[in-house]
Motif scaffolding. Structure first.
Motif, PDB file in Angstrom:
ATOM      1  N   GLN A 242      19.723   2.430  -2.152  1.00 38.36           N
ATOM      2  CA  GLN A 242      19.912   3.871  -1.994  1.00 38.36           C
ATOM      3  C   GLN A 242      19.411   4.601  -3.238  1.00 38.36           C
ATOM      4  OE1 GLN A 242      24.114   3.813  -1.056  1.00 38.36           O
ATOM      5  NE2 GLN A 242      23.698   3.780   1.131  1.00 38.36           N
ATOM      6  N   VAL A 243      18.814   5.757  -3.011  1.00 37.58           N
ATOM      7  CA  VAL A 243      18.119   6.471  -4.080  1.00 37.58           C
ATOM      8  C   VAL A 243      18.914   7.694  -4.523  1.00 37.58           C
ATOM      9  CG1 VAL A 243      15.980   7.606  -4.760  1.00 37.58           C
ATOM     10  CG2 VAL A 243      15.917   5.710  -3.104  1.00 37.58           C
ATOM     11  N   PHE A 244      19.101   7.791  -5.839  1.00 39.48           N
ATOM     12  CA  PHE A 244      19.669   8.973  -6.480  1.00 39.48           C
ATOM     13  C   PHE A 244      18.661   9.428  -7.528  1.00 39.48           C
ATOM     14  CE2 PHE A 244      23.075   6.030  -5.345  1.00 39.48           C
ATOM     15  CZ  PHE A 244      23.867   6.824  -4.525  1.00 39.48           C
ATOM     16  N   GLY A 245      18.711  10.686  -7.901  1.00 40.69           N
ATOM     17  CA  GLY A 245      17.741  11.088  -8.911  1.00 40.69           C
ATOM     18  C   GLY A 245      17.965  12.479  -9.434  1.00 40.69           C
ATOM     19  N   LEU A 246      17.207  12.793 -10.469  1.00 38.93           N
ATOM     20  CA  LEU A 246      17.257  14.109 -11.100  1.00 38.93           C
ATOM     21  C   LEU A 246      16.139  14.987 -10.555  1.00 38.93           C
ATOM     22  CD1 LEU A 246      18.150  16.165 -13.283  1.00 38.93           C
ATOM     23  CD2 LEU A 246      16.510  15.040 -14.821  1.00 38.93           C
ATOM     24  N   ASN A 261      21.611   3.937 -14.075  1.00 47.14           N
ATOM     25  CA  ASN A 261      21.146   2.653 -13.535  1.00 47.14           C
ATOM     26  C   ASN A 261      21.996   1.461 -13.985  1.00 47.14           C
ATOM     27  OD1 ASN A 261      18.808   3.218 -11.747  1.00 47.14           O
ATOM     28  ND2 ASN A 261      17.997   4.201 -13.582  1.00 47.14           N
ATOM     29  N   PRO A 262      22.289   1.332 -15.281  1.00 49.40           N
ATOM     30  CA  PRO A 262      23.169   0.214 -15.669  1.00 49.40           C
ATOM     31  C   PRO A 262      24.559   0.340 -15.054  1.00 49.40           C
ATOM     32  CG  PRO A 262      22.008   1.082 -17.581  1.00 49.40           C
ATOM     33  CD  PRO A 262      21.768   2.049 -16.460  1.00 49.40           C
ATOM     34  N   THR A 263      25.029   1.587 -14.864  1.00 45.63           N
ATOM     35  CA  THR A 263      26.356   1.779 -14.292  1.00 45.63           C
ATOM     36  C   THR A 263      26.384   1.370 -12.822  1.00 45.63           C
ATOM     37  OG1 THR A 263      26.699   3.629 -15.832  1.00 45.63           O
ATOM     38  CG2 THR A 263      28.239   3.422 -14.000  1.00 45.63           C
ATOM     39  N   LEU A 264      25.337   1.718 -12.089  1.00 47.34           N
ATOM     40  CA  LEU A 264      25.251   1.281 -10.690  1.00 47.34           C
ATOM     41  C   LEU A 264      25.291  -0.250 -10.600  1.00 47.34           C
ATOM     42  CD1 LEU A 264      22.505   3.793  -9.488  1.00 47.34           C
ATOM     43  CD2 LEU A 264      24.828   3.665  -8.568  1.00 47.34           C
ATOM     44  N   ARG A 265      24.538  -0.909 -11.472  1.00 45.24           N
ATOM     45  CA  ARG A 265      24.517  -2.382 -11.454  1.00 45.24           C
ATOM     46  C   ARG A 265      25.873  -2.952 -11.852  1.00 45.24           C
ATOM     47  NH1 ARG A 265      19.374  -1.358 -13.649  1.00 45.24           N
ATOM     48  NH2 ARG A 265      20.077  -1.770 -15.768  1.00 45.24           N
ATOM     49  N   ILE A 274      16.451   7.871 -10.376  1.00 46.69           N
ATOM     50  CA  ILE A 274      15.091   8.077 -10.877  1.00 46.69           C
ATOM     51  C   ILE A 274      14.821   9.554 -11.176  1.00 46.69           C
ATOM     52  CG2 ILE A 274      14.164   6.066  -9.675  1.00 46.69           C
ATOM     53  CD1 ILE A 274      13.143   7.924  -7.487  1.00 46.69           C
ATOM     54  N   PRO A 275      13.873   9.837 -12.088  1.00 48.95           N
ATOM     55  CA  PRO A 275      13.470  11.222 -12.338  1.00 48.95           C
ATOM     56  C   PRO A 275      12.534  11.718 -11.237  1.00 48.95           C
ATOM     57  CG  PRO A 275      12.218   9.736 -13.738  1.00 48.95           C
ATOM     58  CD  PRO A 275      13.209   8.890 -12.988  1.00 48.95           C
ATOM     59  N   MET A 276      12.730  12.968 -10.800  1.00 50.11           N
ATOM     60  CA  MET A 276      11.930  13.544  -9.725  1.00 50.11           C
ATOM     61  C   MET A 276      11.381  14.895 -10.179  1.00 50.11           C
ATOM     62  SD  MET A 276      14.478  12.757  -6.542  1.00 50.11           S
ATOM     63  CE  MET A 276      14.747  11.089  -5.918  1.00 50.11           C
ATOM     64  N   PHE A 277      10.090  14.943 -10.445  1.00 50.63           N
ATOM     65  CA  PHE A 277       9.426  16.179 -10.889  1.00 50.63           C
ATOM     66  C   PHE A 277       9.167  17.049  -9.659  1.00 50.63           C
ATOM     67  CE2 PHE A 277       6.863  18.054 -14.403  1.00 50.63           C
ATOM     68  CZ  PHE A 277       6.317  19.116 -13.704  1.00 50.63           C
ATOM     69  N   VAL A 278       9.959  18.105  -9.518  1.00 50.14           N
ATOM     70  CA  VAL A 278       9.921  18.925  -8.304  1.00 50.14           C
ATOM     71  C   VAL A 278       9.354  20.308  -8.610  1.00 50.14           C
ATOM     72  CG1 VAL A 278      11.332  20.012  -6.505  1.00 50.14           C
ATOM     73  CG2 VAL A 278      11.830  17.675  -7.259  1.00 50.14           C
ATOM     74  N   ASP A 279       8.355  20.710  -7.816  1.00 53.13           N
ATOM     75  CA  ASP A 279       7.757  22.044  -7.967  1.00 53.13           C
ATOM     76  C   ASP A 279       8.342  23.061  -6.999  1.00 53.13           C
ATOM     77  OD1 ASP A 279       5.369  21.663  -9.908  1.00 53.13           O
ATOM     78  OD2 ASP A 279       5.137  20.013  -8.497  1.00 53.13           O
ATOM     79  N   ASP A 280       8.720  22.609  -5.815  1.00 55.39           N
ATOM     80  CA  ASP A 280       9.173  23.514  -4.762  1.00 55.39           C
ATOM     81  C   ASP A 280      10.380  22.898  -4.055  1.00 55.39           C
ATOM     82  OD1 ASP A 280       9.248  24.529  -1.880  1.00 55.39           O
ATOM     83  OD2 ASP A 280       7.770  25.891  -2.744  1.00 55.39           O
ATOM     84  N   LEU A 281      11.540  23.535  -4.215  1.00 55.77           N
ATOM     85  CA  LEU A 281      12.765  22.975  -3.646  1.00 55.77           C
ATOM     86  C   LEU A 281      12.713  22.893  -2.124  1.00 55.77           C
ATOM     87  CD1 LEU A 281      15.431  24.771  -5.864  1.00 55.77           C
ATOM     88  CD2 LEU A 281      14.854  22.336  -5.916  1.00 55.77           C
TER      89      LEU A 281
END
Length: 518
Positions: A242-246, A261-265, A274-281
């Motif tokens: 499952q994916v979580f991110g900023l 990530n270490p906490t999930l493990r 993961i980091p997510m570079f978002v231009d348009d919500l």
């Protein structure tokens, strides 16, 4: 990991692209890649100084001394590479690399069929053929990407490769979709910072390569091999991850992956952050709508705007007017927004005051002057938190209308940012910086005059990179109690983890990571 001779869709390798200008540089980089945990290297012959490159001599050296499986690429200028010379000489060099024992050679789709026919590659064994196609961006592509994959497969390649110039993070969803249309092993990714998630999630969707760069020789859009191995541990990722991110712009400053990530493990949870570079919500949420994307942290500049894309908003976040955490509710898929910043910041400030033996009135902040610099999402969380504790809030912002709106919402006062120079706080005031001033790499600026710091009892800085900002150093020297944004970061991250996973965050474990890594 499968051997080269048994390459399959289940193979998983971390590969390092090497673009040295000399054979010596490439050899050194190959050994460095191996020491960092890479499984393969991709050497770009077109990057070698053409006046120094002598194929027979240099390929023998490179392939004869390779410490890892090697992919040989000799990319022409018409496919985004650097080679401008004779095409026949380029193809002969690739065939020579195969003859000398290269594990893989990469051919461009345009020439692959003719090349394999001319050189009768089917009669040889050993090297595997990667047939590739590089696309500048989806908007100029004249055909559906799945049609290109079909062409790549029909070339007779052992492995096919699709590289996309990512203009938007939403382009990467189309890259992920290609895996379901492919019957042979596929390498597919997007370039640049917006394509970064294609490396982290490659193995989730069935990719056989994820690319990483060597620390100190960073390649835009690629994580380091070290981070892939140690932070993300992508070898553990599978289809059920499952994916979580900023969600942020920019994202490179974020320490969230180092903590989550270490906490999930540690908690045995099959997830990745993961980091997510978002231009348009709007585009982002319309494309990444599957149940695999379960939760998001929200960073600069979207904490206020993202409210419009939540199906529901927690009352506290609604009153603050800012969301820093979104979860996709498991039973109905709706996006629910929360704010974990407010309690995290205010509790960190109060605990610091308690530690110094401070007590006052109904709460530690009751009737204190709370000077807030920055009226964005983090600033709003601080202002509302301080107001609920009975503080008198004053707000400074470069956008006076924004400052006025926030001040009115908390029965405070608004001032223009430039007025900070002459503002004289009363003794015992609290100063909170909720602007990016002082954030790495621009660490020299502080939001208030140095001389005024002696009047503050406590100074809080929401910036957490670096851990102790210049503002905090100057405040400490002036005798103030200081609270780092790291403390706020820890507390809001623990609350986020609870929301993301439904588990109780291991706060002491998380604190240990922060003390070690930040």
């Amino acid at each position: 990991m499968d051997s080269v001779g048994q390459i399959s869709k289940k193979s998983r390798m971390i590969c390092v692209p090497i673009m040295g200008e000399s054979v010596e540089q490439i050899l050194n980089a190959m050994h460095q890649a191996k020491s960092l945990g890479a499984d393969a290297v991709e050497i770009r012959l077109d990057c070698i100084d053409k006046l120094q490159f002598e194929p027979k001599r240099d390929l023998k050296l490179l392939i004869g001394n390779k410490p890892l499986p090697v992919v040989v690429v000799y990319r022409p200028i018409w496919e985004g590479g650097l080679y401008k010379g004779d095409e026949e000489a380029r193809l002969q060099a690739l065939f020579l690399a195969k003859d000398l024992g290269a594990d893989y050679i990469e051919l461009e789709l345009k020439i692959a069929s003719d090349f394999m026919k001319e050189y009768k590659l089917s009669q040889h064994s050993g090297s595997k053929i990667i047939v590739s196609c590089c696309v500048d961006n989806l908007r100029t592509l004249q055909e559906d990407p799945t049609h290109l994959v079909a062409k790549l497969q029909s070339s007779g390649a052992d492995i096919i490769k699709f590289v996309l110039g990512a203009v938007n993070i939403t382009d990467i969803a189309k890259v992920f979709d290609l895996y379901s249309h492919c019957q042979v092993p596929l390498i597919a990714y997007g370039t640049g910072e917006r394509g970064l998630i294609s490396q982290f999630l490659s193995f989730k969707y069935g990719g056989i390569f994820a690319y990483g760069s060597i620390e100190g020789n960073a390649i835009p859009g690629l994580p380091t091999v070290d981070s892939l191995r140690k932070v993300y541990k992508i070898e553990n990722i599978n289809a059920n991850t499952q994916v979580f991110g900023l969600i942020s712009k920019p994202v490179s400053h974020s320490k969230g992956p180092l903590l989550h990530n270490p906490t999930l493990r540690h908690m045995g949870y099959n997830g990745i952050y993961i980091p997510m570079f978002v231009d348009d919500l709007k585009d982002f949420f319309s494309v990444y709508s599957s149940a695999d994307f379960l939760g998001f942290s929200v960073g600069i500049p979207y904490k206020e705007a993202v409210i419009d894309f939540c199906d529901e908003v927690h009352p506290l976040a609604r009153s603050i007017g800012a969301v820093n955490t979104i979860i996709r509710r498991r039973n109905d898929g709706k996006l629910v927004g929360y704010n974990t910043d407010s309690e995290a910041a205010i509790s960190a400030i109060e605990d610091a005051l308690k530690a110094q033996g401070c007590t006052k009135g109904e709460t530690l902040l009751h009737e204190k002057l709370f000077v807030l610099v920055g009226a964005g999402g983090a600033g709003r969380a601080l202002a509302f938190g301080a107001k609920t504790k009975g503080a008198r809030v004053v707000v400074f912002d470069i956008d006076f209308d924004r400052a006025k709106s926030l001040a009115d919402a908390v029965s405070g006062k608004a001032f223009r940012f430039e007025d900070l120079v002459s503002f004289e706080p009363e003794k015992g005031a609290i100063l909170s910086n909720a602007t990016p001033l002082g954030m790495h790499p621009n660490m020299d600026r502080i939001p208030v005059p140095k001389e005024s710091l002696k009047d503050y009892e406590l100074v809080f800085d929401a910036v957490y990179t670096p851990r102790k900002t210049r503002l905090l150093k100057e405040a400490e020297a002036a005798g103030a109690i200081i609270v780092s944004g790291v403390e706020m970061f820890l507390r809001q991250a623990a609350a986020q983890f609870n929301l993301f996973t439904g588990l109780k965050a291991p706060e002491e474990f998380m604190r240990g990571i922060i003390l070690e890594k930040f």
